[in-house]
Design an enzyme around this catalytic site. Sequence first.
Site, PDB file in Angstrom:
ATOM      1  CB  THR A   1      73.568  37.238  76.437  1.00 37.27           C
ATOM      2  OG1 THR A   1      73.737  38.222  77.433  1.00 37.27           O
ATOM      3  CG2 THR A   1      73.825  35.836  77.253  1.00 37.27           C
ATOM      4  CD  GLU A   2      78.189  35.169  71.062  1.00 37.57           C
ATOM      5  OE1 GLU A   2      79.081  34.247  71.129  1.00 37.57           O
ATOM      6  OE2 GLU A   2      78.234  35.879  69.992  1.00 37.57           O
ATOM      7  N   PRO A   3      75.910  31.409  74.564  1.00 33.83           N
ATOM      8  CG  PRO A   3      74.964  29.471  73.372  1.00 33.83           C
ATOM      9  CD  PRO A   3      75.327  30.823  73.208  1.00 33.83           C
ATOM     10  N   GLY A  21      78.332  35.135  79.023  1.00 29.46           N
ATOM     11  CA  GLY A  21      77.533  35.642  79.922  1.00 29.46           C
ATOM     12  C   GLY A  21      78.204  36.856  80.572  1.00 29.46           C
ATOM     13  CB  SER A  22      79.538  37.314  84.008  1.00 29.51           C
ATOM     14  OG  SER A  22      78.301  36.869  84.444  1.00 29.51           O
ATOM     15  CD1 TRP A  68      68.438  32.755  77.483  1.00 22.99           C
ATOM     16  CD2 TRP A  68      70.009  33.280  78.739  1.00 22.99           C
ATOM     17  NE1 TRP A  68      68.776  31.745  77.978  1.00 22.99           N
ATOM     18  CE2 TRP A  68      69.914  32.070  78.905  1.00 22.99           C
ATOM     19  CE3 TRP A  68      71.018  33.983  79.682  1.00 22.99           C
ATOM     20  CZ2 TRP A  68      70.791  30.974  79.724  1.00 22.99           C
ATOM     21  CZ3 TRP A  68      71.759  32.946  80.511  1.00 22.99           C
ATOM     22  CH2 TRP A  68      71.553  31.859  80.464  1.00 22.99           C
ATOM     23  CD  GLU A  88      70.450  46.509  81.596  1.00 20.53           C
ATOM     24  OE1 GLU A  88      70.996  47.568  82.104  1.00 20.53           O
ATOM     25  OE2 GLU A  88      69.133  46.661  80.890  1.00 20.53           O
ATOM     26  CG  ASN A 124      73.687  42.631  91.706  1.00 23.08           C
ATOM     27  OD1 ASN A 124      73.470  43.329  90.586  1.00 23.08           O
ATOM     28  ND2 ASN A 124      72.558  43.092  92.585  1.00 23.08           N
ATOM     29  CG  ASP A 125      78.158  37.998  93.545  1.00 23.26           C
ATOM     30  OD1 ASP A 125      77.934  38.808  94.472  1.00 23.26           O
ATOM     31  OD2 ASP A 125      78.090  36.801  93.928  1.00 23.26           O
TER      32      ASP A 125
HETATM   33  C1  LIG Z   1      65.045  37.671  81.323  1.00 25.26           C
HETATM   34  C2  LIG Z   1      66.591  37.980  80.633  1.00 25.26           C
HETATM   35  C3  LIG Z   1      66.734  38.912  79.759  1.00 25.26           C
HETATM   36  C4  LIG Z   1      67.924  39.194  79.174  1.00 25.26           C
HETATM   37  N1  LIG Z   1      68.066  40.143  78.200  1.00 25.26           N
HETATM   38  C5  LIG Z   1      69.193  40.160  77.603  1.00 25.26           C
HETATM   39  C6  LIG Z   1      69.446  41.204  76.334  1.00 25.26           C
HETATM   40  O1  LIG Z   1      68.391  41.833  76.085  1.00 25.26           O
HETATM   41  N2  LIG Z   1      70.479  41.094  75.716  1.00 25.26           N
HETATM   42  C7  LIG Z   1      71.687  40.559  76.118  1.00 25.26           C
HETATM   43  O2  LIG Z   1      72.861  40.506  75.564  1.00 25.26           O
HETATM   44  N3  LIG Z   1      71.537  39.736  77.295  1.00 25.26           N
HETATM   45  C8  LIG Z   1      70.518  39.682  77.950  1.00 25.26           C
HETATM   46  N4  LIG Z   1      70.225  38.698  78.969  1.00 25.26           N
HETATM   47  C9  LIG Z   1      71.623  38.063  79.411  1.00 25.26           C
HETATM   48  C10 LIG Z   1      71.929  38.477  80.803  1.00 25.26           C
HETATM   49  O3  LIG Z   1      72.711  40.005  80.516  1.00 25.26           O
HETATM   50  C11 LIG Z   1      73.023  37.381  81.481  1.00 25.26           C
HETATM   51  O4  LIG Z   1      72.198  36.596  81.918  1.00 25.26           O
HETATM   52  C12 LIG Z   1      73.954  37.920  82.412  1.00 25.26           C
HETATM   53  O5  LIG Z   1      75.070  38.957  81.684  1.00 25.26           O
HETATM   54  C13 LIG Z   1      74.684  36.922  83.093  1.00 25.26           C
HETATM   55  O6  LIG Z   1      75.092  35.952  82.269  1.00 25.26           O
HETATM   56  P1  LIG Z   1      75.083  34.508  82.620  1.00 25.26           P
HETATM   57  O7  LIG Z   1      73.356  34.311  82.862  1.00 25.26           O
HETATM   58  O8  LIG Z   1      75.470  33.539  81.550  1.00 25.26           O
HETATM   59  O9  LIG Z   1      75.393  34.137  84.004  1.00 25.26           O
HETATM   60  P2  LIG Z   1      77.163  33.505  84.157  1.00 25.26           P
HETATM   61  O10 LIG Z   1      78.124  34.320  83.387  1.00 25.26           O
HETATM   62  O11 LIG Z   1      77.187  32.184  84.088  1.00 25.26           O
HETATM   63  O12 LIG Z   1      76.910  33.789  85.834  1.00 25.26           O
HETATM   64  C14 LIG Z   1      76.350  33.140  86.745  1.00 25.26           C
HETATM   65  C15 LIG Z   1      76.603  33.750  88.253  1.00 25.26           C
HETATM   66  O13 LIG Z   1      77.947  33.496  88.340  1.00 25.26           O
HETATM   67  C16 LIG Z   1      78.541  34.375  89.138  1.00 25.26           C
HETATM   68  N5  LIG Z   1      79.884  34.901  88.445  1.00 25.26           N
HETATM   69  C17 LIG Z   1      80.201  34.853  87.228  1.00 25.26           C
HETATM   70  N6  LIG Z   1      81.150  35.578  87.061  1.00 25.26           N
HETATM   71  C18 LIG Z   1      81.737  35.783  88.171  1.00 25.26           C
HETATM   72  C19 LIG Z   1      82.919  36.494  88.476  1.00 25.26           C
HETATM   73  N7  LIG Z   1      83.848  36.959  87.550  1.00 25.26           N
HETATM   74  N8  LIG Z   1      82.927  36.675  89.748  1.00 25.26           N
HETATM   75  C20 LIG Z   1      82.242  36.183  91.000  1.00 25.26           C
HETATM   76  N9  LIG Z   1      81.128  35.620  90.576  1.00 25.26           N
HETATM   77  C21 LIG Z   1      80.902  35.379  89.092  1.00 25.26           C
HETATM   78  C22 LIG Z   1      77.756  35.249  89.527  1.00 25.26           C
HETATM   79  O14 LIG Z   1      76.839  35.043  90.682  1.00 25.26           O
HETATM   80  C23 LIG Z   1      76.484  35.042  88.335  1.00 25.26           C
HETATM   81  O15 LIG Z   1      75.031  35.550  88.896  1.00 25.26           O
HETATM   82  C24 LIG Z   1      68.881  38.275  79.517  1.00 25.26           C
HETATM   83  C25 LIG Z   1      68.738  37.356  80.358  1.00 25.26           C
HETATM   84  C26 LIG Z   1      67.619  36.994  81.119  1.00 25.26           C
HETATM   85  C27 LIG Z   1      67.302  35.844  82.142  1.00 25.26           C
END
Ligand SMILES: Cc1cc2nc3c(=O)[nH]c(=O)nc-3n(C[C@H](O)[C@H](O)[C@H](O)COP(=O)(O)OP(=O)(O)OC[C@H]3O[C@@H](n4cnc5c(N)ncnc54)[C@H](O)[C@@H]3O)c2cc1C
Length: 589
Positions: free
Chosen positions: A167-169, A172-173, A199, A409, A412-413
């Site tokens: 994960t990076e800024p 994310g997803s 994170w 990981e 869910n969506d």
């Molecule tokens: C406590 C913690 C531990 C973590 N540990 C790790 C780790 O060890 N290694 C690592 O690499 N990462 C880690 N992460 C990062 C984690 O995997 C990400 O938070 C996750 O992948 C989601 O990315 P984001 O938070 O940037 O959410 P975003 O990508 O910004 O998404 C936010 C929300 O937008 C919606 N959304 C996004 N895309 C879509 C789509 N295509 N369709 C429909 N809805 C969508 C969903 O509701 C989603 O929940 C950690 C995060 C936390 C909070």
Amino acid sequence: MNDDQRQQQMEQAEEILGDRLEQLDFAKALFFGRYAAAQLPPYPTFTADAERDRRLAEVRDYCQQKIDPVAIDRNARIPDEVIAGLGQLGVLGACLPKSCGGLEWSQTDYCRILEILGGHCGGTALFVNAHHSIGPRALVLFGTPEQQQKWLPKLASGEWISAFALTEPEAGSDAANVQTTATPTTDGKGFLLNGEKRWITNGGIAQVLTVMARTPSPDGGESKITAFLVTPDMEGFEVVEERMEKCGVRGTATSRLAFHEMFVPKENVLGRQGKGLRVALTVLDFGRTTFGASCTGAAKFCVAKAVEHANRRVQFQQTLGSFELVKEKLAYMQAGVYAMESCTYQTAALIDSGVGDFMLETAMLKVFSTEVLWRIINDTFQLYGGLAYFTDQPFERMMRDARINTIGEGANDVLRAFTALVGMRDVGMELEGVLKAAKKPLTNLVQLGQFAGRKLGSLLAGPTVVVRSEALENDAQQLSALLRLLGQNVERALATYQLEIVDRQHQLGRIADAATEIYVCACVINRLDALLRESQLDEKRRRFELQTARYYLRAANTRIRQGFKTMWDNHDEEANALANAMLQRGQSE
Ligand SMILES: Cc1cc2nc3c(=O)[nH]c(=O)nc-3n(C[C@H](O)[C@H](O)[C@H](O)COP(=O)(O)OP(=O)(O)OC[C@H]3O[C@@H](n4cnc5c(N)ncnc54)[C@H](O)[C@@H]3O)c2cc1C
């Protein structure tokens, strides 16, 4: 998005998933309305095994005596002694090869460890999952013998901790949007990494990190993501923040990292260059299975506490358990935890059976178990009323700990959309082939004939759901009827929306939810089939399990059928219109 963009997005996804898409596993067959009995191994029965049972008992005792979840949450730290103790118990290398100091446990047995940990301390369960499931696992699956020899022994003993940094800024997803770069050095000896990660669980305390970075394509094409083994002593490695202050799983160190012209030797490339996302997606499959196990542990804890309270607390001269609205909650919890457990161990057994691919099953398990656990914790909280609100009870901590589960990981969506699209892909390809064949009916007579035969068959009857126990024939027929409906609705959705289905997330969500619950029903029935043939089982327990499972199957049947109805009678367009209006107002204000 126009059709070209959709097509391009699908092609990118296909490239990342590669041959995993070609394998017709149990879950993919569901989308055709088929029940691939041969792909579903028997439900694990856990016959006695002295060595394994002794170790599980040790883990249980260790949790009770040495792991204090309240202190871990309050101090936002898992003590070093606890980490060392888990290492000594073999927990940190449970599935690793014996030759590297691991226990070589199956995924099924490993899930039992995670269930114990998840029922005791959410933070410790996540720590173990982040270290074991997605760290050394990547080395076992993708590492060279030299890499395995070099890194695995200390990871197995817990002397070294690992982290997985994707994960990076801006990623994310959208994991493919990694911006960290890895530029080959001119002498060909390695790469210079630049970028930042956020994170990352264990990021600031790990001795080995799997880091995803973008490498240029050798043929000058688009850059691709590659996995690197990184150690914190590499020059240019910076821990920007070791422990970010956070809501739940507070004992884990969630870190921010940066890499500045950090040299990584080419021997540290994990897997093939440009195939990093493949590494990431594969190891996440394992992590998602153990998510199911830790959710099961936490859910069992809540159910036991809810029953205790419902029997004890008296209001209006009655125990809470005598009110129907409380009974409704209790029944949901009991059925939910049973279904979650069935799905966890069935999926683990599937992995252990050596089937080619299980990405859909693990995605379904992750979404199902994290959402059911969330509701179970919420219902338990509600039953405890004001009591649950105070920190001398475990529920507010459990709620904070569980909140990450539906985000990490794979949110869910995102996983729901992924499940539906991957599941429907082959059905879509078959339909496309049939449509093409229909343009030249004479030359493609065989293909059309086969399709028509299958189609006619599925219109007349659902697939055969194989059960050995006669007592389950009715349940099997109900599942068969649901499968037929799934196959029909998938085809109808594909015919209605064609490529546009990619953007029809309301429908994708419904299809994924239906397919997921159908998969869970299959796991529950398979478990019952094993249970009813178990001669040693206490009769009372058998009856209670049957009652629980039947309640789940009945309730799931109603939910699934309702979901199919809503596919073709809904207010999706109004929801989109309202959301669009909100978004526009938000921009202009
Ligand atoms: C406590 C913690 C531990 C973590 N540990 C790790 C780790 O060890 N290694 C690592 O690499 N990462 C880690 N992460 C990062 C984690 O995997 C990400 O938070 C996750 O992948 C989601 O990315 P984001 O938070 O940037 O959410 P975003 O990508 O910004 O998404 C936010 C929300 O937008 C919606 N959304 C996004 N895309 C879509 C789509 N295509 N369709 C429909 N809805 C969508 C969903 O509701 C989603 O929940 C950690 C995060 C936390 C909070």
